[in-house]
Motif scaffolding. Structure first.
Motif, PDB file in Angstrom:
ATOM      1  N   ILE A 179       0.841  -1.194   0.000  1.00 49.94           N
ATOM      2  CA  ILE A 179       0.000   0.000   0.000  1.00 49.94           C
ATOM      3  C   ILE A 179       0.878   1.246   0.000  1.00 49.94           C
ATOM      4  CG2 ILE A 179      -1.780   1.271   1.256  1.00 49.94           C
ATOM      5  CD1 ILE A 179      -2.727  -1.350   2.442  1.00 49.94           C
ATOM      6  N   GLU A 180       0.532   2.220  -0.832  1.00 51.45           N
ATOM      7  CA  GLU A 180       1.290   3.469  -0.862  1.00 51.45           C
ATOM      8  C   GLU A 180       1.183   4.189   0.481  1.00 51.45           C
ATOM      9  OE1 GLU A 180       0.652   6.061  -4.190  1.00 51.45           O
ATOM     10  OE2 GLU A 180       0.085   4.397  -5.499  1.00 51.45           O
ATOM     11  N   GLN A 181       2.232   4.918   0.831  1.00 47.22           N
ATOM     12  CA  GLN A 181       2.323   5.518   2.161  1.00 47.22           C
ATOM     13  C   GLN A 181       1.198   6.509   2.461  1.00 47.22           C
ATOM     14  OE1 GLN A 181       5.866   7.884   2.620  1.00 47.22           O
ATOM     15  NE2 GLN A 181       5.762   8.713   0.547  1.00 47.22           N
ATOM     16  N   ARG A 196       1.531  -1.455  10.658  1.00 46.17           N
ATOM     17  CA  ARG A 196       1.741  -0.602   9.488  1.00 46.17           C
ATOM     18  C   ARG A 196       2.859  -1.145   8.597  1.00 46.17           C
ATOM     19  NH1 ARG A 196       0.455   4.748   7.862  1.00 46.17           N
ATOM     20  NH2 ARG A 196       2.049   5.611   6.474  1.00 46.17           N
ATOM     21  N   SER A 197       3.892  -1.709   9.224  1.00 40.48           N
ATOM     22  CA  SER A 197       5.029  -2.216   8.446  1.00 40.48           C
ATOM     23  C   SER A 197       4.653  -3.397   7.567  1.00 40.48           C
ATOM     24  CB  SER A 197       6.165  -2.621   9.387  1.00 40.48           C
ATOM     25  OG  SER A 197       5.759  -3.668  10.250  1.00 40.48           O
ATOM     26  N   ALA A 198       3.534  -4.056   7.866  1.00 42.38           N
ATOM     27  CA  ALA A 198       3.064  -5.160   7.040  1.00 42.38           C
ATOM     28  C   ALA A 198       2.107  -4.698   5.953  1.00 42.38           C
ATOM     29  CB  ALA A 198       2.378  -6.218   7.905  1.00 42.38           C
ATOM     30  N   LEU A 199       1.759  -3.409   5.978  1.00 44.68           N
ATOM     31  CA  LEU A 199       0.803  -2.866   5.018  1.00 44.68           C
ATOM     32  C   LEU A 199       1.466  -1.987   3.954  1.00 44.68           C
ATOM     33  CD1 LEU A 199      -1.938  -1.786   7.581  1.00 44.68           C
ATOM     34  CD2 LEU A 199      -2.189  -3.606   5.878  1.00 44.68           C
ATOM     35  N   THR A 200       2.403  -1.147   4.370  1.00 46.11           N
ATOM     36  CA  THR A 200       2.985  -0.170   3.455  1.00 46.11           C
ATOM     37  C   THR A 200       4.510  -0.186   3.510  1.00 46.11           C
ATOM     38  OG1 THR A 200       3.119   2.197   2.882  1.00 46.11           O
ATOM     39  CG2 THR A 200       2.757   1.650   5.194  1.00 46.11           C
TER      40      THR A 200
END
Length: 269
Positions: A179-181, A196-200
């Motif tokens: 996912i873009e930041q 969050r580190s697993a998403l973006t």
């Protein structure tokens, strides 16, 4: 003491969430509220239900409240250290199973709770499966799931390929952070509570996909496949990266909603 029906009515939750919590806390099925709804609720049940309902109203995902989530007809332990399994990822499992030869070796990069690696190992006990993740919290959950579902799976801490040395595989799979930041979805729904580190990748959503593609060829056997999940709007970029890296039979597959979801390619040599 309120009745079960009153507990449910006053919880402020949707019916599916109520049913999930009732089953989790008391083993009660969907018919329970019809047949026993006017009975006084057990005090311990009422206390635990009220606490979990408050957390759910605050937005916490049901899967984290229950500590588990079903994927590919298997039940996986989950928690705040890993992504919640989603049905669209079953496409990646299906594609890998189709391409994994008898007795073949497969590695899952960024395994999280282990849903991809462990499902494949459960479906194909002949295969040699390795699951990697850089997160210690994720690995703790993955190892707990492996001990119950597929103890033959090797689970290692690794920053993408770093722990593999010169090993080669018939299939490499991954569901990386893509996912873009600045994507507004990161501030909505369950994503607010997931790591969050697993998403973006805190960039354009393709940083980790580039790393996976660029490191794959030396670790694939001739005729081996690289397959990875990505965002619905990243199919074209994924195919361009695969072709630039020299992969053959490059293509993108759509998920159950008809959205681009998995891309991959074949390593001829």
């Amino acid at each position: 003491m309120p009745t079960y029906q009153e507990l449910a009515r006053d919880s402020g939750l949707d019916r599916p969430d109520i049913h999930a919590l009732f089953h989790h806390l008391g083993g009660y099925n969907r018919a329970f509220l019809i047949t026993h709804g006017d009975e006084a609720a057990d005090p311990a049940f009422a206390e635990r239900f009220t606490a979990l309902a408050a957390r759910r109203r605050a937005g916490e995902p049901v899967a984290y409240l229950l500590g588990e989530k079903e994927f590919y007809s298997l039940t996986f332990q989950v928690g705040p250290g890993v992504l919640i399994p989603r049905p669209e990822t079953e496409l990646l499992v299906d594609l890998a199973l189709e391409r994994l030869p008898q007795g073949g070796a497969l590695v899952d990069l960024g395994t999280g709770s282990g849903i991809i690696a462990l499902t494949i190992a459960h479906e194909r006990p002949d295969a040699t499966v390795t699951a990697l993740d850089v997160s210690a919290a994720a690995l703790e959950i993955a190892r707990a799931n492996a001990s119950r579902l597929a103890p033959q799976v090797r689970v290692l801490q690794s920053d993408w390929y770093s722990a593999l040395g010169h090993e080669q595989f018939a299939v490499i799979v991954s569901n990386p952070p893509y996912i873009e930041q600045d994507d507004p979805h990161l501030q909505q729904g369950d994503l607010r509570f997931e790591p969050r580190s697993a998403l973006t990748d805190e960039a354009d959503g393709l940083v980790h996909i580039r790393s996976i593609i660029n490191g794959a060829r030396p670790r694939l056997l001739a005729g081996g496949w690289l397959l990875f999940e990505h965002g619905f709007d990243q199919g074209l970029a994924a195919r361009d990266l695969l072709e630039a890296a020299g992969f053959d039979q490059v293509q993108t597959w759509q998920d159950i909603a008809g959205m681009d979801r998995v891309s991959g390619g074949l390593a001829l040599a």
